[in-house]
Design an enzyme around this catalytic site. Structure first.
Site, PDB file in Angstrom:
ATOM      1  N   TYR A 137       0.897  -1.172   0.000  1.00 51.77           N
ATOM      2  CA  TYR A 137       0.000   0.000   0.000  1.00 51.77           C
ATOM      3  C   TYR A 137       0.924   1.208   0.000  1.00 51.77           C
ATOM      4  O   TYR A 137       0.912   2.016   0.897  1.00 51.77           O
ATOM      5  CB  TYR A 137      -0.852  -0.090   1.278  1.00 51.77           C
ATOM      6  CG  TYR A 137      -1.990   0.882   1.431  1.00 51.77           C
ATOM      7  CD1 TYR A 137      -3.031   0.959   0.509  1.00 51.77           C
ATOM      8  CD2 TYR A 137      -2.059   1.719   2.562  1.00 51.77           C
ATOM      9  CE1 TYR A 137      -4.091   1.821   0.694  1.00 51.77           C
ATOM     10  CE2 TYR A 137      -3.119   2.580   2.755  1.00 51.77           C
ATOM     11  CZ  TYR A 137      -4.135   2.627   1.815  1.00 51.77           C
ATOM     12  OH  TYR A 137      -5.198   3.480   2.013  1.00 51.77           O
ATOM     13  N   HIS A 142      -2.085   7.678  -3.067  1.00 59.56           N
ATOM     14  CA  HIS A 142      -3.255   6.795  -2.945  1.00 59.56           C
ATOM     15  C   HIS A 142      -3.703   6.692  -1.490  1.00 59.56           C
ATOM     16  O   HIS A 142      -4.891   6.830  -1.179  1.00 59.56           O
ATOM     17  CB  HIS A 142      -2.927   5.411  -3.503  1.00 59.56           C
ATOM     18  CG  HIS A 142      -4.008   4.394  -3.286  1.00 59.56           C
ATOM     19  ND1 HIS A 142      -5.232   4.463  -3.905  1.00 59.56           N
ATOM     20  CD2 HIS A 142      -4.056   3.292  -2.484  1.00 59.56           C
ATOM     21  CE1 HIS A 142      -5.985   3.443  -3.512  1.00 59.56           C
ATOM     22  NE2 HIS A 142      -5.292   2.720  -2.655  1.00 59.56           N
TER      23      HIS A 142
END
Ligand code: CA
Length: 430
Positions: A137, A142
């Site tokens: 991640y 994002h």
């Protein structure tokens, strides 16, 4: 050992179109089914697939220590286990064999016939048996976008994010190569304003623009891989579409993270581009502040300049490019991800796959998911046929492409293309 295969001046006797992703400087690895229904390991130059099993049988690799059946397999796992030195020897040798000045195969019609295939004659398979799949991640943009949408714009990044390459263990059984359609998943969701869940098809199916790297056997259980050595254990990279069902995800993800929202499908491009081939496109990633803990500190450029794009086409309709991003926006590097993954002694095997996490750039036209591009559906995207999309509709096809271009040489990944079908239903037998 020098990477002779990357020589930008080399040309092949196989014709290569100007903007091909597969000039002789690429030499990716994949697995395909041939016209004779044989599965083999191969590479690609221009629009020709090359059967490495046949080349090896004909003696073209006789100066390299390889087992006889290394390419006559339905996965690359054993070849990847042979290690970086072997990968480099094989790529260098392939470059020599297909060099336009080398007559050995060029002028041997019978051998050429046994080795070369048109793309229409083959069917690409999954290149590796993926034992374990981990998804990171690692895009700050994002994580910030998602944190702003679902938590608090002023504290979008959780306190651990700038210190840990955050990740979770995914599932490998539903990773598929480009070209395979998937079904809209069904599951539990919590309708807005309701306190009890409902069951049915996901209404918010999304893509995630990612890349993934594939490892070799890296360590024994209990050993960690230093960040300075981690790249030696990375074979190469593919494009990766980590399909996601946002409404299922929202209801299920607390406290242990995503589960059924993510494991119904993830698609990859079938040619693995080696880290060696990507070397000319190495670049610095974003500045890391605060400084990571010592085991994550990496000197020098640890990222790669890989242009990425996503096209969306409705059933029977024209494709529209809906985002353009770049792998170099990733905050954490692959070396840092692998060092972190193994710092506790977790064992990594040949054929394991590590997703980068959604790769969003700094501007709204570079976001890596519909969730961000439409900001939870508030700003729909208009397609070429005038229809609007908040998320992915049944019949839509999502195509991801990626390439590197340093002004001298361009190499690329081809594409990963997946069509979304309506929910699966078992046809009733009469
Ligand atoms: Ca993901």
């Amino acid at each position: 050992m020098p990477i002779l295969a990357n020589d930008p001046n080399r040309r092949s006797w196989i014709e290569v179109q100007k903007n091909s992703d597969f000039p002789i400087q690429n030499i990716p690895f994949g697995v395909f089914l041939t016209r004779d229904d044989v599965i083999t390991i191969g590479t690609r130059i221009g629009d020709k697939a090359i059967d490495l099993g046949a080349l090896h049988q004909l003696g073209y690799f006789k100066d390299i220590p390889l087992t006889d059946d290394i390419f006559l397999q339905d996965t690359l796992n054993d070849f990847i286990s042979d290690g970086k030195k072997t990968w480099r020897l094989v790529r260098n040798r392939i470059a020599e064999i297909f060099d336009k000045n080398n007559p050995q195969l060029r002028d041997h019609a019978e051998h050429r016939k046994a080795v070369l295939f048109d793309l229409e004659e083959i069917e690409m398979q999954l290149p590796v048996l993926i034992g374990d799949y981990t998804d990171f991640y690692s895009s700050k943009e994002h994580a910030t976008n998602v944190g702003s949408m679902f938590r608090d714009p002023d504290n979008a990044l959780l306190p651990n994010w700038l210190h840990i390459p955050v990740g979770y263990h995914g599932r490998s059984s539903t990773i598929i190569p480009s070209g395979h359609a998937i079904h809209r998943p069904v599951g539990q969701t919590l309708p807005a304003g309701s306190e009890t869940p409902v069951f049915g098809p996901s209404k918010l199916v999304d893509f995630e623009l990612e890349m993934a790297f594939i490892t070799t056997d890296a360590n024994h259980m209990g050993e960690s891989i230093p960040v300075t050595e981690a790249e030696d254990y990375i074979f190469g990279m593919v494009l990766f579409n980590d399909w996601s069902a946002r409404d299922i995800q929202k209801w299920e993800y607390v406290p242990l993270g995503p589960f059924l929202a993510k494991n119904f499908a993830s698609s990859i491009s079938p040619w693995i581009v080696t880290l060696d081939a990507l070397e000319p496109y190495r670049t610095k990633g974003p500045e890391q502040s605060p400084q990571p803990l010592p085991y994550l500190q990496y000197e020098g450029p640890g990222s790669f300049d890989i242009n990425l794009q996503v096209d969306l086409s409705p059933e029977g309709g024209e494709a529209k490019t809906i985002t353009r991003s770049n792998f170099k926006y990733m905050y954490w590097t692959m070396a840092q991800q692998l060092a972190h993954h193994t710092v506790n002694g977790c064992k990594v095997n040949s054929g394991d796959m590590m997703g980068s996490g959604t790769i969003s750039g700094p501007t709204p036209d570079s976001y890596g998911s519909m969730l961000e591009l439409t900001w939870k559906g508030e700003n729909p995207i208009t397609l070429a046929d005038g229809s609007e999309r908040k998320f992915i509709q049944d019949g839509d096809t999502v195509t991801m492409k990626g390439y590197c271009d340093n002004g001298t040489t361009r190499i690329g990944f081809g594409q990963v293309r997946t069509k979304l079908l309506p929910p699966f239903s078992k046809e009733k037998k009469k």
